[in-house]
Design an enzyme around this catalytic site. Structure first.
Site, PDB file in Angstrom:
ATOM      1  N   ASP A  64      20.228 -37.695   5.866  1.00 40.74           N
ATOM      2  CA  ASP A  64      18.923 -37.426   5.191  1.00 40.74           C
ATOM      3  C   ASP A  64      18.660 -38.533   4.106  1.00 40.74           C
ATOM      4  O   ASP A  64      18.455 -38.477   2.829  1.00 40.74           O
ATOM      5  CB  ASP A  64      19.168 -36.107   4.379  1.00 40.74           C
ATOM      6  CG  ASP A  64      17.858 -35.619   3.819  1.00 40.74           C
ATOM      7  OD1 ASP A  64      16.987 -35.698   4.478  1.00 40.74           O
ATOM      8  OD2 ASP A  64      17.976 -34.833   2.734  1.00 40.74           O
ATOM      9  N   LEU A  99      16.322 -22.847 -15.710  1.00 35.24           N
ATOM     10  CA  LEU A  99      17.139 -21.718 -15.304  1.00 35.24           C
ATOM     11  C   LEU A  99      16.416 -20.482 -14.767  1.00 35.24           C
ATOM     12  O   LEU A  99      15.239 -20.293 -14.850  1.00 35.24           O
ATOM     13  CB  LEU A  99      17.785 -21.042 -16.685  1.00 35.24           C
ATOM     14  CG  LEU A  99      18.466 -22.112 -17.471  1.00 35.24           C
ATOM     15  CD1 LEU A  99      19.345 -21.469 -18.739  1.00 35.24           C
ATOM     16  CD2 LEU A  99      19.891 -22.696 -16.674  1.00 35.24           C
ATOM     17  N   LYS A 103      27.050 -29.055 -11.331  1.00 36.15           N
ATOM     18  CA  LYS A 103      26.289 -28.138 -10.217  1.00 36.15           C
ATOM     19  C   LYS A 103      26.962 -26.984 -10.008  1.00 36.15           C
ATOM     20  O   LYS A 103      28.281 -26.827  -9.809  1.00 36.15           O
ATOM     21  CB  LYS A 103      26.132 -29.045  -8.959  1.00 36.15           C
ATOM     22  CG  LYS A 103      25.482 -28.413  -7.946  1.00 36.15           C
ATOM     23  CD  LYS A 103      25.132 -29.421  -6.734  1.00 36.15           C
ATOM     24  CE  LYS A 103      25.061 -28.966  -5.534  1.00 36.15           C
ATOM     25  NZ  LYS A 103      24.931 -29.861  -4.473  1.00 36.15           N
TER      26      LYS A 103
END
Length: 699
Positions: free
Chosen positions: A169, A43, A64
Site C-alpha cells: 500500500d 473519539l 493505537k
C-alpha cells in the site's frame, strides 16, 4: 489533561494530577507507563480503533487501541505490530519505518469492564505525510530531489523485502517527511504496515490471496486481481512518484488506449527522459517487465544520479513545508484505520505473523481441540501412515501434531518463521517440518529428539523416500538437497537457477524430481545428485509428482499446462498435455495411474483420463470458486476437492458424480484423505483444521 483509555467511559477527560479516572475508576497510567495526552482522532468516530498521543516519561508517542473483540481485526492488528517490531531490528537504514519497542504491543483491561483492549505504541513521527506536503508544494520541482527520495524509499523497501515482506500500500499518504539536518530535503519514513504480506509459497506460486486490500491508482494489475507479489510494491512506487512529480493523482491521468500505460510526462517537464523511462519501467503492467528486486533499482538510481551530476554538477534541494502539522496530521503514523474499517467491506488476507504476545509460539495458550485454531494460517497438513495423528504447518511459526481420535494436541514444534510444509516418514517414525527460517526440523516421534537441517533461504517443501532413509528438501535459495534422515547429513545438492517449488522421490527411492520457477523440472539420482533428466517448460513449474510405478512424471506450470512425461526414455516431449486457463495449483495421479487430477486458479478441477488412445477424456469438476487442492483416496475411487469458498466435496472418480459435500468457513488451502479413506482433513486460512467423516458409513 489526561484521558481515560476505557472506550465505555462516559467522561474520559481527567486532571493531570489524577491517578484514576474520576468517572469509571480505570488507571490512567496505562501499563504503568503511558499517560494519554489527547486524542489524535475524534473519539467514537471509529467503532474499531482509538488513537491517542501519549506521554512516555516525557517522550511523545502514539498509542493505537483496538476496541473490538474481532478475530480478523485482531490478527491484522498483531500483524502490523509484529512487522514493525521485526523490521525495526532488520537493518533498515535511516530510521525508515516507525519505531516500535519489543514491548510496544500489549493488552489492557479497564476497571469494571469485560473488554480486553489491544494496544500498540509507536514512535511519533515529527513532520507531515507527502499527501499533505503536496497541498502546499504542488509537486517535486527538481529531478535530483526525486532521485534522492526515490533512493531513500528503495533503501527502506530493500530492508523490508529482505525480511520476505512486501508493503502492498505504497502511496503519498503512507510516506512521512521528517525534517533532518543531515538531509536537506528531509528524511522519508514508510508507514502503515497493516496491509503488509509475507512472501510465502502461495505468493510465489501466484495463488489468490483472497484480499480486497488495495488503493485505486497505485495498486498494480496483479494486485487488483488478488495476486500481489513483491514487485507490486515497485508499481506503486512508480505511481507514487508520478503523483509527486505531476501533482496529479494517478486516477486523474489518462492511459494510452493501446498500451494501457499512464500518460504523464507532459505534466512533468522537469523530468529527464532517462528518469521518465525508469519510472515507466517501475509501472510496467507486466510483472516480468519491472525490475526483479530492490538492488537492481538502487543500481539504476545511482546511475541516474551520476548522469544528473555530470549534467549539472550541483546539489539541489527543496525545503520541506515550514508549516507545522496539526495533531491530526500525526494521525497517519503507522496507522491502518482505513484498512481495519475495510474489513467489513471485503475479505482480508489472514495475518501472516505469529502473535506478538507470544514470542515463543509453543508457549501461547494451548489450542487443545483439533477443530479450534492455530494463531494464524494453516497451509499444509499430513496424516501419519497409521492415521492416528495429523500434523499441521502454520504461519504462526509452529507445526503441531494432533491425535485424530481424541482431537487433542500432542506436540508443538516451534520455528523462528512461518512453517510452510510438513511430512511424516512412511514408517511414521519421523516428522519433518519446513520453515521460512531457512531450516528443516526432523523430529523422531518416540524420543522427541530433533535434527536441524540448514538452507540459505526459506525451505518450502519436504519429502521422504519410501523407505524413509532419505529426506529431500526444496528451497527459495534455488537448490534442493537430499539428506540422510537419521544422521542429518547432506548427501546431494540439486541446483536450479531459481526458487525450487516442489520435490518428490520416485517410488523406488532411486531418483528425486524437482520443480522450479526457472521453467524446468529435473530428475536426479538420489545419492549422487547427478542430473539424469531435464524437462524444459514454457513457464514456472509449480507442481510435480511420480506415478505409482515410477514410469511417468506429471508436472503443472504457471501457464496452466499439465503434462505427463515418460521420463526414462530419450524422448524429451510430453506424452500427454492438458491446458487450463489459469496457473495450475497441483497435479495428482490416481493410484492406478489411469487418471490425473488437476486444480487451477481458473476456478476448475479436472479429472483427466490421460492414457486414452483416441483423445484424452477430460471431465471438469464444477466448483463455486477457485479450487485450491485435490486429493485421491488411497484406493483411487474418490477425489476430494477444496475450494476457496470453503466447500469440501468428494467425487466418484470414474463418473465424477458428487457423493458428499461440506462447508467449512472460507479460504481452504489444503485437503487430505485419512489412510483408511474414511475421513477428510482440511486446513483453512483462518487457522482452522477440520476432520470430516465424509463416508456415510462412518457417520
Amino acid at each position: 489533561m489526561s484521558y481515560c483509555i476505557n472506550p465505555d467511559c462516559q467522561n474520559r477527560q481527567n486532571p493531570d494530577s489524577s491517578q484514576y479516572c474520576q468517572a469509571c475508576g480505570t488507571k490512567l497510567l496505562v501499563s504503568d507507563r503511558y499517560r494519554l495526552v489527547w486524542p489524535l482522532r475524534e473519539l467514537h468516530k471509529s467503532p474499531y480503533v482509538d488513537v491517542f498521543e501519549v506521554d512516555d516519561s516525557g517522550i511523545p508517542k502514539v498509542l493505537k487501541i483496538l476496541k473490538v473483540n474481532d478475530e480478523d481485526l485482531l490478527r491484522l492488528f498483531r500483524r502490523e505490530a509484529q512487522a514493525l517490531i521485526q523490521l525495526r531490528h532488520s537493518g533498515i537504514p535511516k530510521s525508515g519505518i516507525p519505531k516500535v519497542d519489543p514491548d510496544g504491543y500489549f493488552t489492557f483491561s479497564p476497571s469494571n469492564s469485560s473488554r480486553e483492549l489491544h494496544c500498540l505504541v509507536m514512535e511519533k513521527i515529527q513532520g507531515e505525510d507527502l499527501q499533505q506536503w503536496l497541498k502546499s508544494n504542488k509537486r517535486i520541482s527538481e529531478e535530483l530531489v526525486a532521485l534522492e527520495w526515490l533512493k531513500q524509499l528503495t533503501e527502506v523497501l530493500d530492508g523490508v523485502h529482505q525480511k520476505r515482506l512486501f508493503h502492498r500500500d505504497i502511496k503519498p499518504s503512507n510516506i512521512m517527511l521528517r525534517p533532518n539536518s543531515d538531509l536537506p530535503n528531509g528524511e522519508l519514513v514508510l508507514i502503515d504496515f497493516g496491509a503488509a504480506r509475507w512472501v510465502t509459497p502461495t505468493v510465489v506460486q501466484g495463488r489468490r490471496d483472497l484480499t480486497g486490500v488495495f488503493t485505486p491508482g497505485y495498486a498494480a494489475p496483479e494486485q487488483l486481481n488478488s495476486r500481489p507479489v513483491p514487485q507490486s510494491d515497485f508499481f506503486a512506487l512508480g505511481r507514487t512518484f508520478v503523483h509527486l512529480l505531476t501533482g496529479k493523482h494517478p486516477i486523474e491521468l489518462t492511459e494510452d488506449s493501446q498500451t494501457g500505460q499512464l500518460i504523464w510526462r507532459d505534466r512533468a517537464p522537469q523530468v529527464s527522459e532517462p528518469l521518465a523511462n525508469f519510472i515507466d519501467e517501475l509501472m510496467a503492467l507486466s510483472v516480468q517487465n519491472r525490475p526483479d528486486n530492490t538492488q537492481i533499482i538502487l543500481k539504476r538510481i545511482n546511475a541516474l544520479q551520476r548522469i544528473d551530476d555530470l549534467a549539472d554538477g550541483t546539489t539541489k534541494h527543496i525545503s520541506p513545508s515550514s508549516r507545522q502539522p496539526s495533531s491530526l496530521g500525526w494521525l497517519v503514523i503507522g496507522l491502518s484505520l482505513g484498512l481495519l474499517e475495510g474489513i467489513l467491506l471485503g475479505s482480508l488476507v489472514p495475518p501472516l505473523l505469529q502473535p506478538v504476545a507470544s514470542p515463543q509460539p509453543c508457549d501461547s495458550p494451548a489450542k487443545e481441540a483439533l477443530d479450534r485454531k492455530h494463531e494464524d494460517d494453516v497451509n499444509a497438513i499430513a496424516f501419519s501412515p497409521n492415521g492416528n495423528y495429523l500434523a499441521t504447518a502454520s504461519l504462526d511459526n509452529t507445526a503441531r501434531v494432533w491425535e485424530t481420535t481424541s482431537r487433542k494436541q500432542v506436540a508443538c514444534l516451534p520455528h523462528k518463521d512461518n512453517v510452510v510444509a510438513v511430512a511424516f516418514s512412511p514408517n511414521g517414525k519421523y516428522l519433518a517440518t519446513a520453515s521460512l527460517d531457512k531450516t528443516v526440523q526432523v523430529q523422531e516421534m518416540s524420543s522427541g529428539s530433533i535434527i536441524h537441517l540448514q538452507h540459505e533461504d526459506g525451505v518450502v517443501a519436504v519429502a521422504f523416500s519410501r523407505d524413509g532413509k532419505y529426506l529431500a528438501t526444496a528451497s527459495a535459495d534455488g537448490n534442493a538437497r537430499v539428506w540422510k534422515t537419521t544422521l542429518g547429513r547432506r548427501v546431494a545438492l540439486l541446483p536450479h537457477k531459481a526458487y525450487v517449488r516442489a520435490v518428490v522421490f520416485s517410488p523406488d527411492g532411486r531418483f528425486v524430481a524437482t520443480a522450479s520457477l526457472d521453467n524446468t523440472a529435473r530428475v536426479w539420482e538420489t545419492t549422487s545428485g547427478k542430473q539424469v533428466k531435464l524437462l524444459q517448460h514454457q513457464d514456472r513449474v509449480v507442481s510435480i509428482t511420480f506415478s505409482r510405478n515410477g514410469k511417468y512424471l506429471a508436472t503443472g506450470s504457471a501457464s496452466g499446462t499439465a503434462q505427463v512425461w515418460e521420463w526414462e526414455t530419450l524422448n524429451d516431449k510430453a506424452v500427454a498435455n492438458q491446458q487450463h486457463e489459469g496457473s495450475l495449483v497441483t497435479v495428482a495421479f490416481s493410484p492406478d495411474e489411469k487418471y490425473l487430477a488437476t486444480a487451477s486458479q481458473d476456478g476448475t478441477a479436472q479429472v483427466w483420463e490421460w492414457k486414452a488412445t483416441s483423445g484424452s477424456k477430460v471431465v471438469s469438476v464444477p466448483q463455486d470458486k477457485e479450487v485450491v487442492a485435490v486429493n485421491f483416496s488411497g484406493d483411487g475411487k474418490y477425489l476430494a476437492t477444496a475450494s476457496a469458498d470453503g466447500n469440501t466435496r468428494v467425487w466418484d472418480t470414474i463418473d465424477v458424480g458428487l457423493v458428499a459435500q461440506e462447508q467449512y468457513g472460507s479460504g481452504l488451502v489444503a485437503i487430505a484423505f485419512s489412510p483408511d479413506g474414511q475421513s477428510l482433513a482440511t486446513a483453512s486460512r483462518d487457522g482452522t483444521i477440520q476432520l470430516w467423516p465424509w463416508n456415510k458409513s462412518s457417520r
